[in-house]
Design a protein around this motif. Sequence first.
Motif, mmCIF file in Angstrom:
data_model
loop_
_atom_site.group_PDB
_atom_site.id
_atom_site.type_symbol
_atom_site.label_atom_id
_atom_site.label_comp_id
_atom_site.label_asym_id
_atom_site.label_seq_id
_atom_site.Cartn_x
_atom_site.Cartn_y
_atom_site.Cartn_z
ATOM 1 N N VAL A 18 2.289 -5.997 12.711
ATOM 2 C CA VAL A 18 3.712 -5.905 13.025
ATOM 3 C C VAL A 18 4.134 -7.220 13.662
ATOM 4 N N LEU A 19 5.203 -7.810 13.143
ATOM 5 C CA LEU A 19 5.700 -9.076 13.664
ATOM 6 C C LEU A 19 7.081 -8.866 14.279
ATOM 7 N N ASN A 20 7.148 -8.903 15.604
ATOM 8 C CA ASN A 20 8.408 -8.823 16.350
ATOM 9 C C ASN A 20 9.269 -7.620 15.967
ATOM 10 N N ARG A 21 8.658 -6.550 15.541
ATOM 11 C CA ARG A 21 9.353 -5.334 15.093
ATOM 12 C C ARG A 21 10.329 -5.597 13.949
ATOM 13 N N GLN A 22 10.274 -6.763 13.341
ATOM 14 C CA GLN A 22 11.160 -7.122 12.236
ATOM 15 C C GLN A 22 10.454 -7.041 10.880
ATOM 16 N N ILE A 24 6.549 -5.527 8.910
ATOM 17 C CA ILE A 24 5.254 -4.854 9.020
ATOM 18 C C ILE A 24 4.520 -5.037 7.693
ATOM 19 N N GLU A 25 3.245 -5.370 7.775
ATOM 20 C CA GLU A 25 2.413 -5.539 6.583
ATOM 21 C C GLU A 25 1.235 -4.590 6.700
ATOM 22 N N VAL A 26 1.003 -3.820 5.640
ATOM 23 C CA VAL A 26 -0.056 -2.816 5.640
ATOM 24 C C VAL A 26 -0.998 -3.115 4.486
ATOM 25 N N LEU A 42 3.395 5.946 3.079
ATOM 26 C CA LEU A 42 2.379 5.249 2.299
ATOM 27 C C LEU A 42 1.079 6.027 2.329
ATOM 28 N N GLN A 43 0.428 6.156 1.167
ATOM 29 C CA GLN A 43 -0.909 6.741 1.109
ATOM 30 C C GLN A 43 -1.890 5.599 1.316
ATOM 31 N N THR A 44 -2.637 5.652 2.416
ATOM 32 C CA THR A 44 -3.611 4.608 2.724
ATOM 33 C C THR A 44 -5.017 5.153 2.561
ATOM 34 N N ASN A 45 -5.990 4.280 2.737
ATOM 35 C CA ASN A 45 -7.390 4.691 2.680
ATOM 36 C C ASN A 45 -7.723 5.724 3.743
ATOM 37 N N TYR A 46 -6.960 5.760 4.821
ATOM 38 C CA TYR A 46 -7.254 6.633 5.947
ATOM 39 C C TYR A 46 -6.196 7.705 6.163
ATOM 40 N N GLY A 47 -5.411 8.033 5.154
ATOM 41 C CA GLY A 47 -4.430 9.100 5.245
ATOM 42 C C GLY A 47 -3.011 8.594 5.056
ATOM 43 N N LEU A 48 -2.069 9.508 5.173
ATOM 44 C CA LEU A 48 -0.657 9.168 4.993
ATOM 45 C C LEU A 48 -0.120 8.474 6.244
ATOM 46 N N HIS A 57 13.235 -2.357 3.918
ATOM 47 C CA HIS A 57 13.156 -2.646 2.489
ATOM 48 C C HIS A 57 11.836 -3.349 2.189
ATOM 49 N N ILE A 58 11.387 -3.214 0.951
ATOM 50 C CA ILE A 58 10.113 -3.799 0.538
ATOM 51 C C ILE A 58 10.277 -5.291 0.335
ATOM 52 N N LYS A 59 9.419 -6.043 0.980
ATOM 53 C CA LYS A 59 9.370 -7.490 0.768
ATOM 54 C C LYS A 59 8.322 -7.798 -0.303
ATOM 55 N N THR A 60 7.136 -7.170 -0.172
ATOM 56 C CA THR A 60 6.040 -7.381 -1.109
ATOM 57 C C THR A 60 5.368 -6.045 -1.388
ATOM 58 N N LEU A 61 5.055 -5.803 -2.660
ATOM 59 C CA LEU A 61 4.322 -4.604 -3.051
ATOM 60 C C LEU A 61 3.298 -4.999 -4.102
ATOM 61 N N SER A 62 2.026 -4.809 -3.767
ATOM 62 C CA SER A 62 0.955 -5.078 -4.717
ATOM 63 C C SER A 62 -0.094 -3.991 -4.571
ATOM 64 N N LEU A 63 -0.039 -3.002 -5.441
ATOM 65 C CA LEU A 63 -1.019 -1.934 -5.380
ATOM 66 C C LEU A 63 -2.378 -2.399 -5.904
ATOM 67 N N GLU A 64 -2.418 -3.497 -6.651
ATOM 68 C CA GLU A 64 -3.694 -4.043 -7.106
ATOM 69 C C GLU A 64 -4.514 -4.532 -5.916
ATOM 70 N N THR A 65 -3.844 -5.190 -4.955
ATOM 71 C CA THR A 65 -4.534 -5.663 -3.758
ATOM 72 C C THR A 65 -4.394 -4.687 -2.598
ATOM 73 N N GLY A 66 -3.516 -3.690 -2.741
ATOM 74 C CA GLY A 66 -3.334 -2.690 -1.699
ATOM 75 C C GLY A 66 -2.497 -3.158 -0.525
ATOM 76 N N VAL A 67 -1.600 -4.123 -0.748
ATOM 77 C CA VAL A 67 -0.799 -4.683 0.337
ATOM 78 C C VAL A 67 0.676 -4.357 0.122
ATOM 79 N N VAL A 68 1.315 -3.854 1.189
ATOM 80 C CA VAL A 68 2.750 -3.597 1.198
ATOM 81 C C VAL A 68 3.333 -4.290 2.425
#
Length: 99
Positions: A18-22, A24-26, A42-48, A57-68
Amino acid sequence: MADDKFRNKQYERHEIVVLNRQAIEVSGVMNVESFDSHEFVLQTNYGLLAIHGENLHIKTLSLETGVVAIEGMVYDFGYFDDGMSPAAKAKGFLGKLFK
């Protein structure tokens, strides 16, 4: 222990930055269950994982690398059980509070 159910499984790395509450990258995201300008689930490796905020809003979405990456004002985020919706979890908390 809470970690026991994950200890025997092999998962990729899961991080939340989380960067300055502005922003978030997961990492470790398998799927985007739902989203709008106030909530992402988001469904993550460790649950919802539910992320709440304003003007999200989404800045980046890559389900191949698992980064949102999400931009906007982040109010809170937390995990909930697969069988329980965030509304049901909140209702349970409020039910305990007003008993």
